[in-house]
Enzyme design. Sequence first.
Site, PDB file in Angstrom:
ATOM      1  N   SER A  46       0.802  -1.220   0.000  1.00 38.94           N
ATOM      2  CA  SER A  46       0.000   0.000   0.000  1.00 38.94           C
ATOM      3  C   SER A  46       0.833   1.267   0.000  1.00 38.94           C
ATOM      4  CB  SER A  46      -0.929   0.009   1.219  1.00 38.94           C
ATOM      5  OG  SER A  46      -0.191  -0.106   2.430  1.00 38.94           O
ATOM      6  N   GLY A  83      -1.800  -4.302   1.028  1.00 43.23           N
ATOM      7  CA  GLY A  83      -1.913  -5.483   1.871  1.00 43.23           C
ATOM      8  C   GLY A  83      -0.984  -6.615   1.494  1.00 43.23           C
ATOM      9  N   ASN A 112       3.929  -5.413   5.735  1.00 43.22           N
ATOM     10  CA  ASN A 112       2.783  -6.219   6.163  1.00 43.22           C
ATOM     11  C   ASN A 112       3.213  -7.520   6.820  1.00 43.22           C
ATOM     12  OD1 ASN A 112       0.499  -4.562   5.315  1.00 43.22           O
ATOM     13  ND2 ASN A 112       1.245  -4.918   3.239  1.00 43.22           N
ATOM     14  N   ASP A 196      -5.206   7.060   9.639  1.00 40.78           N
ATOM     15  CA  ASP A 196      -4.862   5.770  10.252  1.00 40.78           C
ATOM     16  C   ASP A 196      -3.481   5.781  10.903  1.00 40.78           C
ATOM     17  OD1 ASP A 196      -3.117   5.729   8.105  1.00 40.78           O
ATOM     18  OD2 ASP A 196      -4.094   4.081   7.056  1.00 40.78           O
ATOM     19  N   HIS A 199      -0.348   5.190   6.909  1.00 38.72           N
ATOM     20  CA  HIS A 199      -0.054   5.518   5.519  1.00 38.72           C
ATOM     21  C   HIS A 199       0.233   7.005   5.346  1.00 38.72           C
ATOM     22  CE1 HIS A 199      -2.399   1.744   5.243  1.00 38.72           C
ATOM     23  NE2 HIS A 199      -1.514   1.480   4.295  1.00 38.72           N
TER      24      HIS A 199
END
Length: 220
Positions: A46, A83, A112, A196, A199
């Site tokens: 991502s 992801g 991840n 979040d 990011h």
Amino acid sequence: MKASMRRWDRRHFIVAGAAAALAGLSRAQATRPGDQSAVILVVGDSLSAEYGLKRGEGWVPLMEKRIEQQKIAARVVNASISGDTSSGGRSRLPALLSKHQPTHVVLELGANDALRGLPIQGTEDNLTAMTRAAQAAGAKVLLVGIQVPPNYGSDYTRRFAAMFRTVADKTNAALVPFLLDGVADAPDPAPLFQADRIHPNATAQPRILDNVWPQLRKLL
């Protein structure tokens, strides 16, 4: 008559030789590496797939624009998936190499893996295998490192960050030690991240590109 034929033969030989030499020169000029466009394949997660951003705001599209501005003969293929893990990237890579035949591969994976608590050795094995597969296909590889927050524990954080250097050293790949240098470790990183807090936002993307660009530019 015979003398005339001999003169014609010599002239014909000279002309034919010159034509062959010119043809060879033309072929050589047509296949000079600098005359061919590079293909840069980005395989990431991502952080490279413009998660939460408007199309064109991510560091990879910004890299395309910089390549165009600097008149570099190259095109970019962004095969990043939000992801994705190093295992997922490893399984996808053979088809990507076959389809796009890249001259350069940028590997930005591993974050991840850490978020899921996967063993570091497994991530190292996957990145090593991907790097060697890309190199075997004739591509130059740029490995992009990532770091995890200190709440993962100092030992895990240290070993995870060092893993990227280990892979780069084993495979003689180029390395960006930390993709989010100057972003995640900024004095006040909050304004550079989405809600979040994972990011980076659009404001941070030029800085991320500046972290990647010097090493990539050397390879082009």
